[in-house]
Write a protein that holds these residues in place. Structure first.
Motif, PDB file in Angstrom:
ATOM      1  N   VAL A 241     -24.758  45.164  34.294  1.00 33.45           N
ATOM      2  CA  VAL A 241     -25.789  45.830  35.094  1.00 33.45           C
ATOM      3  C   VAL A 241     -25.279  47.211  35.512  1.00 33.45           C
ATOM      4  CG1 VAL A 241     -27.259  45.696  37.142  1.00 33.45           C
ATOM      5  CG2 VAL A 241     -26.592  43.592  35.947  1.00 33.45           C
ATOM      6  N   TYR A 242     -26.052  48.245  35.193  1.00 27.25           N
ATOM      7  CA  TYR A 242     -25.651  49.619  35.494  1.00 27.25           C
ATOM      8  C   TYR A 242     -25.907  49.920  36.968  1.00 27.25           C
ATOM      9  CZ  TYR A 242     -25.048  54.603  34.488  1.00 27.25           C
ATOM     10  OH  TYR A 242     -24.592  55.888  34.444  1.00 27.25           O
ATOM     11  N   PHE A 243     -24.903  50.450  37.662  1.00 24.31           N
ATOM     12  CA  PHE A 243     -25.074  50.742  39.094  1.00 24.31           C
ATOM     13  C   PHE A 243     -24.261  51.971  39.466  1.00 24.31           C
ATOM     14  CE2 PHE A 243     -20.992  49.363  41.008  1.00 24.31           C
ATOM     15  CZ  PHE A 243     -20.399  48.765  39.904  1.00 24.31           C
ATOM     16  N   ASN A 244     -24.515  52.519  40.649  1.00 27.79           N
ATOM     17  CA  ASN A 244     -23.776  53.691  41.151  1.00 27.79           C
ATOM     18  C   ASN A 244     -22.993  53.295  42.395  1.00 27.79           C
ATOM     19  OD1 ASN A 244     -24.247  56.690  40.021  1.00 27.79           O
ATOM     20  ND2 ASN A 244     -25.982  55.379  39.513  1.00 27.79           N
ATOM     21  N   PRO A 245     -21.662  53.184  42.290  1.00 27.77           N
ATOM     22  CA  PRO A 245     -20.855  52.709  43.414  1.00 27.77           C
ATOM     23  C   PRO A 245     -20.914  53.625  44.641  1.00 27.77           C
ATOM     24  CG  PRO A 245     -19.548  52.789  41.403  1.00 27.77           C
ATOM     25  CD  PRO A 245     -20.839  53.445  41.102  1.00 27.77           C
ATOM     26  N   ASN A 246     -21.153  54.902  44.413  1.00 23.78           N
ATOM     27  CA  ASN A 246     -21.205  55.847  45.542  1.00 23.78           C
ATOM     28  C   ASN A 246     -22.433  56.741  45.435  1.00 23.78           C
ATOM     29  OD1 ASN A 246     -17.652  56.751  46.034  1.00 23.78           O
ATOM     30  ND2 ASN A 246     -18.725  54.845  46.299  1.00 23.78           N
ATOM     31  N   ILE A 247     -23.113  56.908  46.544  1.00 25.90           N
ATOM     32  CA  ILE A 247     -24.157  57.939  46.648  1.00 25.90           C
ATOM     33  C   ILE A 247     -23.809  58.771  47.859  1.00 25.90           C
ATOM     34  CG2 ILE A 247     -26.595  58.383  47.169  1.00 25.90           C
ATOM     35  CD1 ILE A 247     -27.313  55.899  45.608  1.00 25.90           C
ATOM     36  N   PRO A 248     -23.458  60.034  47.752  1.00 26.98           N
ATOM     37  CA  PRO A 248     -23.404  60.810  46.500  1.00 26.98           C
ATOM     38  C   PRO A 248     -22.118  60.566  45.712  1.00 26.98           C
ATOM     39  CG  PRO A 248     -22.704  62.165  48.342  1.00 26.98           C
ATOM     40  CD  PRO A 248     -23.093  60.831  48.922  1.00 26.98           C
TER      41      PRO A 248
END
Ligand code: ZN
Ligand code: ZN
Length: 411
Positions: A241-248
């Motif tokens: 599953v594609y995810f973004n660990p940090n925003i930003p």
């Protein structure tokens, strides 16, 4: 507070791009009581995305401080079984995690760093399985931020109360690419594409080592592990599953060779650790290990980080960010690693991310150690980028390549 629609956009971005909550997935939200309004919006957005259940872990930093003040160490180091069971349940259920950071700078001033360190070690040991699960990307996780008044007034000393909070909200949303007129989800897709392109360039060079030099006094050679992988932007969990660990996020980062760091690094921004601000510090390494260090303020706190365990005096991450980056250009010192690390080249003391070496997420601890990876309970980023940072990469065949000139990427 910003307009409700703007906050709803932010919450949707966090749920769909940050954690990428899947249908029928358990969602954990880790939040301070200071940020309850955003936590509620995220919970709602998670249910809209199909979450089967949302569990909120409420923390209150003031109550924690009273605990540090009053409890004896023997009590502080106890980790009740029900707390461990809660994390076990979460792992077994395949839950994804959303953490809202909202630090209160200076809150723990005057607390014995040793007390906090011991309490931290005890819970880190008891919850090691959870940290391994998360840092090994066995599920999706994301860290985002929301303001509180104390933090906002520290970042904007000329503003008070609601005005400061408003200004910090503006800065956070701007850095997170959420505006009234845009579609942040689309914008993040583009951003991830450009981050991936940069990873590819760095991976293709397959550098042996990086040499950092600037006028602050940094002169440091960081060897990279064999088969290192540059990451940054979105990632795949081990379940795909594609995810973004940090925003930003603006960083391209990889794994230093645990025993291959030599020279001196001078920090270019303060580091907030356990509620204390470590300022004007430098660290010297020999064969990977910290051999000397000093700080104008909070040297004791830096000491408690470096001496946390056997791995906390070695590096686990090296990250490159152009000086000319959106967060740095905002000229705001956020006093929060999530933002400040994305404004500046940084290193992390402590544990390396397994994904930064080929096949790492499937390796045992022994295999990771053999690959030259660092293991530790700590993972603390500190910033050392500057406007005059030069970085030279040494390729496997001895060719030298200029990676950064005057603070910015040139490859
Ligand atoms: Zn980083
Ligand atoms: Zn890091």
């Amino acid at each position: 507070m910003p307009k409700l629609e703007l906050l709803e956009k932010y919450a949707k971005l966090i749920v769909e791009v940050g954690a990428n909550v899947q249908k029928n997935q358990l969602v954990g939200i880790n939040t301070s009581t200071e940020t309850k309004d955003l936590a509620r919006l995220i919970a709602k957005a998670a249910y809209n995305a199909g979450a089967k259940r949302v569990i909120v872990q409420w923390n209150d930093d003031y109550v924690s401080r009273y605990g540090y003040e009053s409890m004896e160490i023997e009590e502080l180091v106890k980790v009740p079984q029900w707390r461990i069971d809660k994390f076990k349940y979460f792992v077994e259920e395949g839950g994804c995690a959303i953490s809202i950071t909202s630090p209160i700078p200076g809150l723990n001033a005057g607390i014995d760093p040793y007390k906090m360190q011991q309490a931290g070690i005890a819970s880190s040991k008891a919850l090691k399985f959870y940290r391994d699960h998360m840092m090994g990307n066995h599920t999706q996780w994301t860290v985002i931020a929301a303001p509180n008044t104390v933090w906002a007034e520290k970042v904007f000393p000329k503003l008070k109360g609601e005005d400061a909070v408003e200004a910090l909200w503006d800065a956070i949303l701007q850095a997170s690419r959420v505006t009234e007129s845009n579609d942040p989800i689309e914008e993040w897709a583009d951003h991830n594409t450009s981050m991936l392109a940069h990873n590819k360039v760095l991976n293709d060079y397959n550098f042996k080592s990086l040499h950092f030099k600037n006028s602050l006094g940094t002169d440091l050679v960081v060897e990279l592990v064999k088969n290192h992988v540059w990451a940054g932007g979105g990632e795949d969990s081990s379940k795909g599953v594609y995810f973004n660990p940090n925003i930003p996020t603006e960083e391209n980062f990889t794994m230093p060779y645990k025993y291959g760091v030599n020279g001196k690094v001078v920090a270019s921004k303060p580091l907030l650790y356990q509620g204390n601000l470590i300022e004007d510090f430098w660290i010297e390494f020999k064969d990977g290990k910290v051999v000397n260090y000093d700080a104008a303020k909070q040297k004791e706190t830096l000491k408690s980080l470096i001496e946390l365990d056997e791995g906390s005096c070695y590096l686990g991450e090296v990250a490159l960010i152009s000086y000319d980056s959106p967060i740095n250009n905002s000229n705001i010192l956020f006093l929060n690693t999530l933002f400040d690390e994305n404004a500046s080249c940084h290193l992390a003391l402590g544990r390396a991310y397994p994904m930064n070496v080929l096949g790492g997420v499937k390796m045992s601890e022994k295999e990771l150690l053999d690959a030259g990876s660092n293991l530790s309970m700590a993972h603390s980023d500190f910033m050392f980028g500057s406007i005059d940072m030069n970085i030279e990469g040494l390729m496997q065949d001895g060719t030298k390549v200029t990676i950064f000139k005057d603070g910015n990427f040139v490859i």
